[in-house]
Design an enzyme around this catalytic site. Sequence first.
Site, PDB file in Angstrom:
ATOM      1  N   GLU A 297       0.816  -1.197   0.000  1.00  0.00           N
ATOM      2  CA  GLU A 297       0.000   0.000   0.000  1.00  0.00           C
ATOM      3  C   GLU A 297       0.862   1.264   0.000  1.00  0.00           C
ATOM      4  O   GLU A 297       1.952   1.278   0.557  1.00  0.00           O
ATOM      5  CB  GLU A 297      -0.906  -0.014   1.242  1.00  0.00           C
ATOM      6  CG  GLU A 297      -1.897  -1.153   1.181  1.00  0.00           C
ATOM      7  CD  GLU A 297      -2.579  -1.500   2.500  1.00  0.00           C
ATOM      8  OE1 GLU A 297      -3.467  -2.348   2.475  1.00  0.00           O
ATOM      9  OE2 GLU A 297      -2.228  -0.943   3.541  1.00  0.00           O
TER      10      GLU A 297
ATOM     11  N   CYS B 190       3.173   8.360   1.489  1.00  0.00           N
ATOM     12  CA  CYS B 190       3.739   7.407   2.442  1.00  0.00           C
ATOM     13  C   CYS B 190       3.933   6.086   1.700  1.00  0.00           C
ATOM     14  O   CYS B 190       2.979   5.508   1.194  1.00  0.00           O
ATOM     15  CB  CYS B 190       2.773   7.264   3.626  1.00  0.00           C
ATOM     16  SG  CYS B 190       3.337   6.081   4.848  1.00  0.00           S
TER      17      CYS B 190
ATOM     18  N   CYS C   2       6.651  -7.190   7.571  1.00  0.00           N
ATOM     19  CA  CYS C   2       7.814  -6.637   8.266  1.00  0.00           C
ATOM     20  C   CYS C   2       8.276  -7.659   9.300  1.00  0.00           C
ATOM     21  O   CYS C   2       7.461  -8.326   9.943  1.00  0.00           O
ATOM     22  CB  CYS C   2       7.440  -5.331   8.969  1.00  0.00           C
ATOM     23  SG  CYS C   2       8.821  -4.601   9.885  1.00  0.00           S
TER      24      CYS C   2
ATOM     25  N   CYS D 170       6.889  -5.319  16.030  1.00  0.00           N
ATOM     26  CA  CYS D 170       6.422  -4.380  17.062  1.00  0.00           C
ATOM     27  C   CYS D 170       4.984  -4.778  17.432  1.00  0.00           C
ATOM     28  O   CYS D 170       4.163  -5.024  16.548  1.00  0.00           O
ATOM     29  CB  CYS D 170       6.458  -2.950  16.547  1.00  0.00           C
ATOM     30  SG  CYS D 170       8.103  -2.484  15.975  1.00  0.00           S
TER      31      CYS D 170
ATOM     32  N   CYS E 273       1.692  -2.969  15.903  1.00  0.00           N
ATOM     33  CA  CYS E 273       1.608  -2.630  14.476  1.00  0.00           C
ATOM     34  C   CYS E 273       1.064  -3.804  13.673  1.00  0.00           C
ATOM     35  O   CYS E 273       1.572  -4.923  13.772  1.00  0.00           O
ATOM     36  CB  CYS E 273       3.000  -2.258  13.977  1.00  0.00           C
ATOM     37  SG  CYS E 273       3.103  -2.047  12.201  1.00  0.00           S
TER      38      CYS E 273
ATOM     39  N   CYS F 199      -1.384   5.118  10.438  1.00  0.00           N
ATOM     40  CA  CYS F 199      -0.163   4.451  10.889  1.00  0.00           C
ATOM     41  C   CYS F 199      -0.503   3.159  11.609  1.00  0.00           C
ATOM     42  O   CYS F 199      -1.365   3.141  12.485  1.00  0.00           O
ATOM     43  CB  CYS F 199       0.589   5.316  11.901  1.00  0.00           C
ATOM     44  SG  CYS F 199       1.117   6.858  11.252  1.00  0.00           S
TER      45      CYS F 199
END
Length: 361
Positions: A104, A117, A124, A128, A131, A347
């Site tokens: 995205e 962005c 990933c 974390c 997220c 985010c």
Amino acid sequence: MATVDHRLPGAPDRTDLRTFDRAGLHAWLAEQLGVDEGLSLRVFKHLWQDGRDDPHSFLRVRRDVREHLARVAGASRLQAETVLDSADGTRKFLWRLHDGHAIESVLIPDEDRLTLCMSTQVGCAMGCTFCLTGDLGLIRHLTAAEIALQPMQVQATLPPGTRITNLVLMGMGEPLHNLENLVPALSVCLDDHALNFSHRRITVSTVGLVPKMAELAAALPVNLAVSLNSTTEEQRRQVMPITRRHSMAELLDACRAFPLPSGKRITFEYVMFRGFNDSLDDAARLLQLLRGIPSKVNLIPYNENPDRPLLQRPTDAEVKAFQHVLVSQGMSTSIRTTRGIDISAACGQLGKARQQLALAR
Ligand code: SAH
Ligand code: SF4
């Protein structure tokens, strides 16, 4: 760590011409065909300024070169699967990659800025806890083409006279975990014969992959943002597992040593979780930690996810009180307004649409 990937999507025995920066393309063309720099510059401009994909369509390029390129190479593009518009003006592009994965990019209009962005990985590896991209794990690194095509192709959808002004590497993925492909991609973004963005308007955000920070600085003059999100080692270990590999102290030392051009500062991102890292003591500790580092702080009220009931977003008043402590000590501070929440573009929400799409199938 990533390796540089020059394979053409869908035809891995051919080379993707959009995976090279200008110097890399010249080196490759010179080795393959003995061409001079003038000719490789024409090819480079065709790829990034004129948006030509087919080597047969390249102008003022010798026929033998065009034919050779058409045989052994090609130029990839992203396929836009969905474009979603938020009520607040944010627009999310969901790209379907050749191997079925999705990434995205989010376009965020804001007064005199139009910020894109961008993503750097599918998923990933950093895990974390807050997220959603982290939930996916690392599926794969993006190629340099898949990174640099995001601004090129989004720009092409905009009306004449409207330009993307800023690029932030804050989408899906940890940019410094894919530095090998990020560097040529950003070099294309910066090149005045390609996408021509100013280095002052490109920001790479990192979880804190300490050894890679100096490598980034040595390669390119872009802005650095560091996701700190905590004021003690213990706190940071709880939400950011990378802290076990590189302690917060080590990270802050690397920030102190980071070769900043004069007038530039490091942005410290600080996602705020209610009752976890949002006390006024945290604010005071944060000031202490950042002493001696030219810094600014970007406070990001946590975007809640239903499957993380323990993590909560502070109230606006709590965020303001925290900010007040920083500002009263002269720290330049901004609060990131939540954008695109209705289209899962805020985010920490990227990857959600992908999961939703997968469920819908
Ligand atoms: N991997 C890089 C860049 C992508 S994440 C990094 O971590 O810096 C971009 C920013 O979003 C980071 O500052 C991260 O801390 C923040 N973020 C992640 N999940 C979030 C959430 N649920 N709410 C608010 N911010 C979040
Ligand atoms: Fe990865 Fe950044 Fe999400 Fe952490 S916050 S899991 S580093 S994308």
